[in-house]
Write a protein that holds these residues in place. Sequence first.
Motif, PDB file in Angstrom:
ATOM      1  N   PHE A  39     -22.794  28.943  -6.624  1.00 28.33           N
ATOM      2  CA  PHE A  39     -21.643  29.409  -5.855  1.00 28.33           C
ATOM      3  C   PHE A  39     -20.704  30.160  -6.785  1.00 28.33           C
ATOM      4  O   PHE A  39     -20.197  29.599  -7.762  1.00 28.33           O
ATOM      5  CB  PHE A  39     -20.921  28.222  -5.223  1.00 28.33           C
ATOM      6  N   ASN A  40     -20.487  31.440  -6.494  1.00 28.17           N
ATOM      7  CA  ASN A  40     -19.508  32.244  -7.213  1.00 28.17           C
ATOM      8  C   ASN A  40     -18.213  32.192  -6.403  1.00 28.17           C
ATOM      9  O   ASN A  40     -18.107  32.831  -5.357  1.00 28.17           O
ATOM     10  CB  ASN A  40     -19.995  33.689  -7.352  1.00 28.17           C
ATOM     11  N   PRO A  41     -17.216  31.425  -6.849  1.00 26.73           N
ATOM     12  CA  PRO A  41     -16.036  31.203  -6.020  1.00 26.73           C
ATOM     13  C   PRO A  41     -15.188  32.438  -5.786  1.00 26.73           C
ATOM     14  O   PRO A  41     -14.332  32.445  -4.897  1.00 26.73           O
ATOM     15  CB  PRO A  41     -15.243  30.143  -6.802  1.00 26.73           C
ATOM     16  N   TYR A  42     -15.442  33.503  -6.552  1.00 26.27           N
ATOM     17  CA  TYR A  42     -14.631  34.711  -6.460  1.00 26.27           C
ATOM     18  C   TYR A  42     -15.184  35.715  -5.446  1.00 26.27           C
ATOM     19  O   TYR A  42     -14.515  36.689  -5.136  1.00 26.27           O
ATOM     20  CB  TYR A  42     -14.496  35.351  -7.843  1.00 26.27           C
ATOM     21  N   ARG A  43     -16.394  35.425  -4.918  1.00 31.30           N
ATOM     22  CA  ARG A  43     -16.948  36.323  -3.903  1.00 31.30           C
ATOM     23  C   ARG A  43     -17.649  35.586  -2.765  1.00 31.30           C
ATOM     24  O   ARG A  43     -17.884  36.177  -1.702  1.00 31.30           O
ATOM     25  CB  ARG A  43     -17.905  37.331  -4.535  1.00 31.30           C
ATOM     26  N   HIS A  44     -17.973  34.317  -2.949  1.00 29.46           N
ATOM     27  CA  HIS A  44     -18.684  33.567  -1.917  1.00 29.46           C
ATOM     28  C   HIS A  44     -17.718  32.760  -1.054  1.00 29.46           C
ATOM     29  O   HIS A  44     -16.678  32.303  -1.519  1.00 29.46           O
ATOM     30  CB  HIS A  44     -19.700  32.617  -2.553  1.00 29.46           C
ATOM     31  N   VAL A  45     -18.120  32.575   0.196  1.00 26.62           N
ATOM     32  CA  VAL A  45     -17.348  31.785   1.158  1.00 26.62           C
ATOM     33  C   VAL A  45     -18.092  30.481   1.429  1.00 26.62           C
ATOM     34  O   VAL A  45     -19.264  30.494   1.804  1.00 26.62           O
ATOM     35  CB  VAL A  45     -17.152  32.553   2.485  1.00 26.62           C
ATOM     36  N   CYS A  46     -17.408  29.350   1.211  1.00 26.35           N
ATOM     37  CA  CYS A  46     -17.982  28.050   1.552  1.00 26.35           C
ATOM     38  C   CYS A  46     -17.874  27.859   3.060  1.00 26.35           C
ATOM     39  O   CYS A  46     -16.775  27.928   3.623  1.00 26.35           O
ATOM     40  CB  CYS A  46     -17.233  26.937   0.822  1.00 26.35           C
TER      41      CYS A  46
ATOM     42  N   TYR B 151     -17.842  20.853  -7.844  1.00 26.86           N
ATOM     43  CA  TYR B 151     -17.689  21.154  -6.418  1.00 26.86           C
ATOM     44  C   TYR B 151     -16.370  20.637  -5.850  1.00 26.86           C
ATOM     45  O   TYR B 151     -15.904  21.132  -4.818  1.00 26.86           O
ATOM     46  CB  TYR B 151     -18.878  20.625  -5.611  1.00 26.86           C
ATOM     47  N   ARG B 152     -15.723  19.686  -6.526  1.00 31.58           N
ATOM     48  CA  ARG B 152     -14.423  19.202  -6.082  1.00 31.58           C
ATOM     49  C   ARG B 152     -13.274  19.871  -6.842  1.00 31.58           C
ATOM     50  O   ARG B 152     -12.106  19.620  -6.530  1.00 31.58           O
ATOM     51  CB  ARG B 152     -14.323  17.681  -6.272  1.00 31.58           C
ATOM     52  N   GLY B 153     -13.611  20.679  -7.843  1.00 32.57           N
ATOM     53  CA  GLY B 153     -12.592  21.295  -8.672  1.00 32.57           C
ATOM     54  C   GLY B 153     -12.607  22.803  -8.624  1.00 32.57           C
ATOM     55  O   GLY B 153     -12.090  23.431  -7.709  1.00 32.57           O
ATOM     56  N   GLY B 154     -13.213  23.420  -9.657  1.00 36.38           N
ATOM     57  CA  GLY B 154     -13.185  24.870  -9.781  1.00 36.38           C
ATOM     58  C   GLY B 154     -13.863  25.630  -8.666  1.00 36.38           C
ATOM     59  O   GLY B 154     -13.520  26.775  -8.399  1.00 36.38           O
TER      60      GLY B 154
ATOM     61  N   PHE C 146     -19.375  29.241 -13.138  1.00 39.38           N
ATOM     62  CA  PHE C 146     -19.592  29.153 -11.694  1.00 39.38           C
ATOM     63  C   PHE C 146     -20.010  27.732 -11.331  1.00 39.38           C
ATOM     64  O   PHE C 146     -20.074  26.863 -12.192  1.00 39.38           O
ATOM     65  CB  PHE C 146     -20.667  30.164 -11.264  1.00 39.38           C
ATOM     66  N   HIS C 147     -20.326  27.521 -10.044  1.00 37.39           N
ATOM     67  CA  HIS C 147     -20.724  26.187  -9.598  1.00 37.39           C
ATOM     68  C   HIS C 147     -22.214  26.171  -9.254  1.00 37.39           C
ATOM     69  O   HIS C 147     -22.606  26.575  -8.159  1.00 37.39           O
ATOM     70  CB  HIS C 147     -19.920  25.747  -8.369  1.00 37.39           C
ATOM     71  N   PRO C 148     -23.064  25.692 -10.145  1.00 39.06           N
ATOM     72  CA  PRO C 148     -24.492  25.554  -9.827  1.00 39.06           C
ATOM     73  C   PRO C 148     -24.732  24.286  -9.007  1.00 39.06           C
ATOM     74  O   PRO C 148     -24.101  23.253  -9.240  1.00 39.06           O
ATOM     75  CB  PRO C 148     -25.144  25.448 -11.214  1.00 39.06           C
ATOM     76  N   HIS C 149     -25.623  24.392  -8.048  1.00 34.38           N
ATOM     77  CA  HIS C 149     -25.912  23.250  -7.170  1.00 34.38           C
ATOM     78  C   HIS C 149     -27.393  23.227  -6.833  1.00 34.38           C
ATOM     79  O   HIS C 149     -28.118  24.212  -7.028  1.00 34.38           O
ATOM     80  CB  HIS C 149     -25.065  23.326  -5.893  1.00 34.38           C
ATOM     81  N   GLU C 150     -27.847  22.104  -6.313  1.00 34.79           N
ATOM     82  CA  GLU C 150     -29.237  22.004  -5.898  1.00 34.79           C
ATOM     83  C   GLU C 150     -29.474  22.825  -4.632  1.00 34.79           C
ATOM     84  O   GLU C 150     -28.561  23.046  -3.836  1.00 34.79           O
ATOM     85  CB  GLU C 150     -29.608  20.542  -5.635  1.00 34.79           C
ATOM     86  N   ALA C 151     -30.700  23.273  -4.453  1.00 35.03           N
ATOM     87  CA  ALA C 151     -31.045  24.037  -3.256  1.00 35.03           C
ATOM     88  C   ALA C 151     -30.755  23.205  -2.015  1.00 35.03           C
ATOM     89  O   ALA C 151     -31.053  22.010  -1.964  1.00 35.03           O
ATOM     90  CB  ALA C 151     -32.524  24.429  -3.293  1.00 35.03           C
ATOM     91  N   ASP C 152     -30.129  23.829  -1.017  1.00 38.16           N
ATOM     92  CA  ASP C 152     -29.811  23.185   0.259  1.00 38.16           C
ATOM     93  C   ASP C 152     -28.833  22.027   0.106  1.00 38.16           C
ATOM     94  O   ASP C 152     -28.709  21.199   1.016  1.00 38.16           O
ATOM     95  CB  ASP C 152     -31.087  22.694   0.960  1.00 38.16           C
ATOM     96  N   ALA C 153     -28.134  21.939  -1.018  1.00 36.63           N
ATOM     97  CA  ALA C 153     -27.118  20.905  -1.217  1.00 36.63           C
ATOM     98  C   ALA C 153     -25.936  21.544  -1.951  1.00 36.63           C
ATOM     99  O   ALA C 153     -25.731  21.302  -3.143  1.00 36.63           O
ATOM    100  CB  ALA C 153     -27.680  19.730  -1.998  1.00 36.63           C
TER     101      ALA C 153
ATOM    102  N   HIS D 255     -26.169  24.011 -15.354  1.00 38.74           N
ATOM    103  CA  HIS D 255     -26.737  25.352 -15.375  1.00 38.74           C
ATOM    104  C   HIS D 255     -28.022  25.367 -16.197  1.00 38.74           C
ATOM    105  O   HIS D 255     -28.223  24.535 -17.087  1.00 38.74           O
ATOM    106  CB  HIS D 255     -25.732  26.346 -15.953  1.00 38.74           C
ATOM    107  N   THR D 256     -28.887  26.306 -15.903  1.00 33.82           N
ATOM    108  CA  THR D 256     -30.131  26.451 -16.647  1.00 33.82           C
ATOM    109  C   THR D 256     -29.916  27.369 -17.852  1.00 33.82           C
ATOM    110  O   THR D 256     -28.909  28.078 -17.956  1.00 33.82           O
ATOM    111  CB  THR D 256     -31.228  27.049 -15.761  1.00 33.82           C
ATOM    112  N   ARG D 257     -30.894  27.357 -18.749  1.00 37.28           N
ATOM    113  CA  ARG D 257     -30.817  28.250 -19.911  1.00 37.28           C
ATOM    114  C   ARG D 257     -30.784  29.719 -19.470  1.00 37.28           C
ATOM    115  O   ARG D 257     -30.051  30.529 -20.043  1.00 37.28           O
ATOM    116  CB  ARG D 257     -32.008  28.001 -20.844  1.00 37.28           C
ATOM    117  N   ARG D 258     -31.562  30.048 -18.442  1.00 30.56           N
ATOM    118  CA  ARG D 258     -31.566  31.432 -17.940  1.00 30.56           C
ATOM    119  C   ARG D 258     -30.201  31.810 -17.368  1.00 30.56           C
ATOM    120  O   ARG D 258     -29.706  32.926 -17.604  1.00 30.56           O
ATOM    121  CB  ARG D 258     -32.644  31.587 -16.866  1.00 30.56           C
ATOM    122  N   GLU D 259     -29.581  30.898 -16.646  1.00 28.96           N
ATOM    123  CA  GLU D 259     -28.262  31.181 -16.075  1.00 28.96           C
ATOM    124  C   GLU D 259     -27.220  31.368 -17.174  1.00 28.96           C
ATOM    125  O   GLU D 259     -26.398  32.293 -17.111  1.00 28.96           O
ATOM    126  CB  GLU D 259     -27.856  30.045 -15.130  1.00 28.96           C
TER     127      GLU D 259
END
Length: 226
Positions: free
Chosen positions: A25-32, A71-74, A135-142, A149-153
Motif C-alpha cells: 500500500f502506497n499511502p500517497y496514491r492508494h485509497v484504502c 497498518y495502524r500507523g503510517g 510503504f506498507h507491505p501486506h500479505e496478499a488479500d489481507a 518488505h522483501t529484498r527486491r522491494e
Amino acid sequence: MKGEPQDRALEFSAALWAMEFENVFNPYRHVCEIHDDEASPGVRLHNLEIYFAEAFRAMPRTAWIGRDLGYRGGRRTGLPLTDEAHLPSFCVAFNVDGARKATTTQTVAERTAAEIWRVIQAIEEPPFLWNAFPFHPHEADAPLNNRCHTRREFAACEDLLAAMMEAFDFERIFVLGNDAGRALERLGLPHTYVRHPSYGGQTEFRRQMAEAYDLRLEPRQPELAM
C-alpha cells in the motif's frame, strides 16, 4: 538533491508517490477501501511534504529508522512511526502546521507509535523519523496486516534511502530492530541498534533510548493494541 527546503521536499515526495509494488500500500496514491475516501491519499502526501520541508529547514542531527509503515500507523497518516493519536504531538515536535487525519473512520492508535512518541516528547531535539521501506507491505488479500518488505522491494527504494541519508548527513542514526539494521548495513551506513518497541521490546527500547539521551522515563502505561 539541492535547493530550497520546499523544492527538496517535493522531489522526495514525488519519487515516493510514483512507486508501485504488488501487495504494498502506497499511502500517497492508494485509497484504502475500508478507511479512506478519494481525498485521503492527497492528505497523506501533504502531511509528508510539510514534514520533509521542515526537516530540510531544521536539518536534524539524528535519525530513527524503522522497518516499514504499519497498518495502524503510517498507512493511515502517511508519516513514519506516527499514528493518528499522535498527530497533534507530531505537529508540535516538528513545528509543522496542517498535518491532518486522512482517514474517514475512527482514530486509531498504534503501540509502536505510542512508545516512539513517549521518548520523543522527553528529548529536546526531535529526530528525523523514517523507515527503510517507506510503504506498507501486506500479505496478499489481507491489506490490514503487516509483513516485512522483501529484498527486491528494498532494492527498488535503496537509492532513494541513500539519497535521503546523504542529504541530511546525520551525526547519529538509530535503527529500530534487526530488519532496519540490515537495510542500513546494505548501504554501508554506521548506525546504533536499539530494540524495536513491539512484541515485548518496549522495556529494552525504553532503557536503550534513556541511556542514549540521558533521560529518566516514567514507568510505562498499559499497552495499546498493535
